[in-house]
Scaffold this motif. Structure first.
Motif, PDB file in Angstrom:
ATOM      1  N   GLU A  70      16.133  18.043   6.981  1.00  0.00           N
ATOM      2  CA  GLU A  70      16.877  18.379   5.756  1.00  0.00           C
ATOM      3  C   GLU A  70      18.304  18.852   6.035  1.00  0.00           C
ATOM      4  OE1 GLU A  70      13.347  19.880   2.748  1.00  0.00           O
ATOM      5  OE2 GLU A  70      14.125  21.294   4.234  1.00  0.00           O
ATOM      6  N   LYS A  71      18.691  18.952   7.296  1.00  0.00           N
ATOM      7  CA  LYS A  71      20.005  19.512   7.650  1.00  0.00           C
ATOM      8  C   LYS A  71      21.153  18.786   6.957  1.00  0.00           C
ATOM      9  CE  LYS A  71      20.971  20.257  11.929  1.00  0.00           C
ATOM     10  NZ  LYS A  71      21.047  20.028  13.389  1.00  0.00           N
ATOM     11  N   ILE A  72      21.109  17.460   6.962  1.00  0.00           N
ATOM     12  CA  ILE A  72      22.202  16.684   6.375  1.00  0.00           C
ATOM     13  C   ILE A  72      22.299  16.945   4.883  1.00  0.00           C
ATOM     14  CG2 ILE A  72      23.050  14.344   5.916  1.00  0.00           C
ATOM     15  CD1 ILE A  72      21.626  13.514   8.550  1.00  0.00           C
ATOM     16  N   GLU A  73      21.146  16.975   4.211  1.00  0.00           N
ATOM     17  CA  GLU A  73      21.135  17.232   2.771  1.00  0.00           C
ATOM     18  C   GLU A  73      21.638  18.634   2.451  1.00  0.00           C
ATOM     19  OE1 GLU A  73      18.154  16.861  -1.099  1.00  0.00           O
ATOM     20  OE2 GLU A  73      17.363  16.558   0.925  1.00  0.00           O
ATOM     21  N   VAL A  74      21.276  19.601   3.290  1.00  0.00           N
ATOM     22  CA  VAL A  74      21.746  20.978   3.075  1.00  0.00           C
ATOM     23  C   VAL A  74      23.270  21.032   3.144  1.00  0.00           C
ATOM     24  CG1 VAL A  74      21.751  23.329   3.985  1.00  0.00           C
ATOM     25  CG2 VAL A  74      19.624  22.039   3.938  1.00  0.00           C
ATOM     26  N   LYS A  75      23.848  20.378   4.149  1.00  0.00           N
ATOM     27  CA  LYS A  75      25.313  20.408   4.261  1.00  0.00           C
ATOM     28  C   LYS A  75      25.970  19.667   3.095  1.00  0.00           C
ATOM     29  CE  LYS A  75      29.275  19.779   7.241  1.00  0.00           C
ATOM     30  NZ  LYS A  75      29.799  19.497   8.589  1.00  0.00           N
ATOM     31  N   LYS A  76      25.382  18.560   2.684  1.00  0.00           N
ATOM     32  CA  LYS A  76      25.941  17.821   1.536  1.00  0.00           C
ATOM     33  C   LYS A  76      25.952  18.695   0.294  1.00  0.00           C
ATOM     34  CE  LYS A  76      23.490  14.769  -0.680  1.00  0.00           C
ATOM     35  NZ  LYS A  76      22.708  13.551  -1.015  1.00  0.00           N
ATOM     36  N   GLU A  77      24.853  19.394   0.037  1.00  0.00           N
ATOM     37  CA  GLU A  77      24.780  20.246  -1.145  1.00  0.00           C
ATOM     38  C   GLU A  77      25.717  21.434  -1.035  1.00  0.00           C
ATOM     39  OE1 GLU A  77      23.481  19.451  -3.870  1.00  0.00           O
ATOM     40  OE2 GLU A  77      22.443  17.664  -3.152  1.00  0.00           O
ATOM     41  N   PHE A  78      25.917  21.940   0.180  1.00  0.00           N
ATOM     42  CA  PHE A  78      26.891  23.019   0.385  1.00  0.00           C
ATOM     43  C   PHE A  78      28.300  22.542   0.023  1.00  0.00           C
ATOM     44  CE2 PHE A  78      30.051  24.706   3.454  1.00  0.00           C
ATOM     45  CZ  PHE A  78      30.138  26.003   2.962  1.00  0.00           C
ATOM     46  N   LEU A  79      28.677  21.356   0.486  1.00  0.00           N
ATOM     47  CA  LEU A  79      30.007  20.816   0.186  1.00  0.00           C
ATOM     48  C   LEU A  79      30.169  20.557  -1.314  1.00  0.00           C
ATOM     49  CD1 LEU A  79      30.331  18.319   3.166  1.00  0.00           C
ATOM     50  CD2 LEU A  79      31.635  20.435   2.845  1.00  0.00           C
ATOM     51  N   ARG A  80      29.112  20.066  -1.951  1.00  0.00           N
ATOM     52  CA  ARG A  80      29.168  19.837  -3.401  1.00  0.00           C
ATOM     53  C   ARG A  80      29.355  21.165  -4.140  1.00  0.00           C
ATOM     54  NH1 ARG A  80      24.307  16.313  -5.477  1.00  0.00           N
ATOM     55  NH2 ARG A  80      25.711  16.017  -7.247  1.00  0.00           N
ATOM     56  N   GLU A 121      26.165   9.189   2.779  1.00  0.00           N
ATOM     57  CA  GLU A 121      25.524   9.749   1.583  1.00  0.00           C
ATOM     58  C   GLU A 121      26.566  10.242   0.581  1.00  0.00           C
ATOM     59  OE1 GLU A 121      22.438  12.555   2.250  1.00  0.00           O
ATOM     60  OE2 GLU A 121      21.307  11.240   3.599  1.00  0.00           O
ATOM     61  N   VAL A 122      27.653  10.797   1.082  1.00  0.00           N
ATOM     62  CA  VAL A 122      28.734  11.248   0.198  1.00  0.00           C
ATOM     63  C   VAL A 122      29.338  10.058  -0.541  1.00  0.00           C
ATOM     64  CG1 VAL A 122      31.065  12.244   0.164  1.00  0.00           C
ATOM     65  CG2 VAL A 122      29.253  13.345   1.507  1.00  0.00           C
ATOM     66  N   ASN A 123      29.384   8.911   0.132  1.00  0.00           N
ATOM     67  CA  ASN A 123      29.932   7.701  -0.493  1.00  0.00           C
ATOM     68  C   ASN A 123      29.102   7.234  -1.689  1.00  0.00           C
ATOM     69  OD1 ASN A 123      32.129   7.439   1.207  1.00  0.00           O
ATOM     70  ND2 ASN A 123      31.013   6.187   2.704  1.00  0.00           N
ATOM     71  N   GLN A 124      27.869   7.717  -1.804  1.00  0.00           N
ATOM     72  CA  GLN A 124      27.003   7.332  -2.920  1.00  0.00           C
ATOM     73  C   GLN A 124      27.176   8.238  -4.146  1.00  0.00           C
ATOM     74  OE1 GLN A 124      25.277   4.489  -2.425  1.00  0.00           O
ATOM     75  NE2 GLN A 124      26.252   4.547  -0.393  1.00  0.00           N
ATOM     76  N   LEU A 125      27.995   9.289  -4.007  1.00  0.00           N
ATOM     77  CA  LEU A 125      28.207  10.211  -5.119  1.00  0.00           C
ATOM     78  C   LEU A 125      29.112   9.599  -6.171  1.00  0.00           C
ATOM     79  CD1 LEU A 125      28.837  13.519  -3.090  1.00  0.00           C
ATOM     80  CD2 LEU A 125      26.711  12.828  -4.222  1.00  0.00           C
ATOM     81  N   ASP A 126      29.188  10.254  -7.313  1.00  0.00           N
ATOM     82  CA  ASP A 126      30.157   9.860  -8.341  1.00  0.00           C
ATOM     83  C   ASP A 126      31.549   9.803  -7.706  1.00  0.00           C
ATOM     84  OD1 ASP A 126      31.042   9.841 -11.376  1.00  0.00           O
ATOM     85  OD2 ASP A 126      32.302  11.323 -10.346  1.00  0.00           O
ATOM     86  N   PRO A 127      32.360   8.781  -8.011  1.00  0.00           N
ATOM     87  CA  PRO A 127      33.654   8.601  -7.336  1.00  0.00           C
ATOM     88  C   PRO A 127      34.555   9.839  -7.341  1.00  0.00           C
ATOM     89  CG  PRO A 127      33.133   6.662  -8.632  1.00  0.00           C
ATOM     90  CD  PRO A 127      32.067   7.675  -8.928  1.00  0.00           C
ATOM     91  N   LYS A 128      34.603  10.558  -8.465  1.00  0.00           N
ATOM     92  CA  LYS A 128      35.465  11.743  -8.509  1.00  0.00           C
ATOM     93  C   LYS A 128      34.949  12.832  -7.570  1.00  0.00           C
ATOM     94  CE  LYS A 128      37.270  11.180 -13.215  1.00  0.00           C
ATOM     95  NZ  LYS A 128      37.361  11.787 -14.579  1.00  0.00           N
ATOM     96  N   GLU A 129      33.629  13.048  -7.599  1.00  0.00           N
ATOM     97  CA  GLU A 129      33.035  14.065  -6.723  1.00  0.00           C
ATOM     98  C   GLU A 129      33.153  13.629  -5.266  1.00  0.00           C
ATOM     99  OE1 GLU A 129      28.968  16.759  -6.391  1.00  0.00           O
ATOM    100  OE2 GLU A 129      28.835  14.714  -7.182  1.00  0.00           O
ATOM    101  N   GLU A 130      32.944  12.354  -5.018  1.00  0.00           N
ATOM    102  CA  GLU A 130      33.050  11.828  -3.647  1.00  0.00           C
ATOM    103  C   GLU A 130      34.435  12.107  -3.070  1.00  0.00           C
ATOM    104  OE1 GLU A 130      33.684   7.610  -1.357  1.00  0.00           O
ATOM    105  OE2 GLU A 130      32.998   7.584  -3.440  1.00  0.00           O
ATOM    106  N   ALA A 131      35.466  11.854  -3.856  1.00  0.00           N
ATOM    107  CA  ALA A 131      36.832  12.051  -3.370  1.00  0.00           C
ATOM    108  C   ALA A 131      37.079  13.515  -2.990  1.00  0.00           C
ATOM    109  CB  ALA A 131      37.832  11.606  -4.438  1.00  0.00           C
TER     110      ALA A 131
END
Length: 287
Positions: free
Chosen positions: A178-188, A224-234
């Motif tokens: 889950e490490k990658i998902e945890v970091k992704k959610e932290f950045l979000r 995985e970040v590339n799969q986010l909504d374009p504004k959030e991804e940027a």
């Protein structure tokens, strides 16, 4: 590579300093629902270097975080003592009581004691009190609030948009997968919070100290970040790029400190020679 970096971090990092910086900067965001609604956050005074003499260990200790504040709708002052604990200690409850006693002896005020356990073992059972009794008399029951980070489910905190909880995701109960998902959610979460750069840097420094990804994992994260909504991804990619460059500049400074010439540092780090010259100039001024 990731395991080696984590080992180095665990060996070199000053856990107490990191927790103190985080909690001092974001004290109002501490996720202690039991006390949060009762504290008057307008009146906050950090009592620096509260030192006690630990008679049993024959040494002097600085209490990590001691705050003078008020309760809402009350005039009297109270003390909030937060003690981060990075390793298991069988007699910790005894130590908390001794700290409480010294603080009370010095300030003669009501005290809210809080212990934050950040070590990695999940199977330890931390008491929340220190008791003294006889068959004929209950002399003492001292209670304190506890947070055992490794036993917390990180998924329960990712939508709270609480900066302290965000940083502490890195010490909560996630699995290796889950490490990658945890970091992704932290950045979000950082994107949603829209904090100033200095506060973002503090939270990210704390998070990265305890949850580091390998190069392969960073690539998966970017996908995985590339799969986010374009504004959030940027916005997330902007954060990732910013912190990556800060890491590269730190490496460049270390190489310059070791005496490496500017051209070679630029070649190894991918920075321009002008950027390296500016770093060297700043380094000289700081020296």
């Amino acid at each position: 590579m990731s395991n080696e970096r984590e080992t180095i971090n665990e060996r070199q990092v000053d856990h107490d300093r990191l927790f103190k910086e985080l909690i001092q900067e974001f004290f109002q965001d501490l996720f202690f629902p039991t006390i949060h609604e009762h504290i008057d956050y307008v009146h906050l005074k950090f009592l620096d270097k509260e030192m006690i003499t630990d008679v049993s260990d024959r040494e002097k200790r600085h209490l990590d975080i001691v705050v003078e504040t008020r309760l809402r709708n009350e005039d009297s002052l109270i003390i909030v003592h937060v003690e981060p604990q990075a390793s298991y200690q069988p007699t910790f409850n005894d130590r908390m009581f001794r700290y409480f006693s010294r603080l009370y002896e010095r300030h003669r005020r009501r005290i809210v004691p809080i212990a934050v356990f950040s070590y990695d073992e999940k199977n330890k059972e931390e008491p929340q009190s220190f008791n003294m009794s006889f068959p004929f008399l209950d002399v003492l029951q001292f209670n304190y609030l506890t947070v055992e980070l490794k036993k917390l489910d990180w998924r329960e905190y990712i939508r709270q948009d609480n900066p302290v909880a965000g940083a502490l995701l890195s010490k909560m109960g996630y699995t290796e997968d889950e490490k990658i998902e945890v970091k992704k959610e932290f950045l979000r979460m950082l994107v949603r919070l829209e904090l100033d750069p200095a506060r973002n840097h503090l939270l990210t420094t704390f998070f990265e100290t305890y949850l580091g990804l390998s190069e392969r994992e960073e690539h998966i994260l970017a996908d995985e970040v590339n799969q986010l909504d374009p504004k959030e991804e940027a916005k997330v990619m902007e954060l990732m790029t910013s912190y990556e460059r800060k890491g590269i500049k730190k490496v460049a400074l270390n190489l310059l400190s070791d005496g490496m010439d500017i051209q070679k540092v630029a070649k190894l780090t991918g920075l321009t020679e002008q950027e390296v010259k500016e770093l060297k100039s700043q380094q000289s001024k700081n020296d």
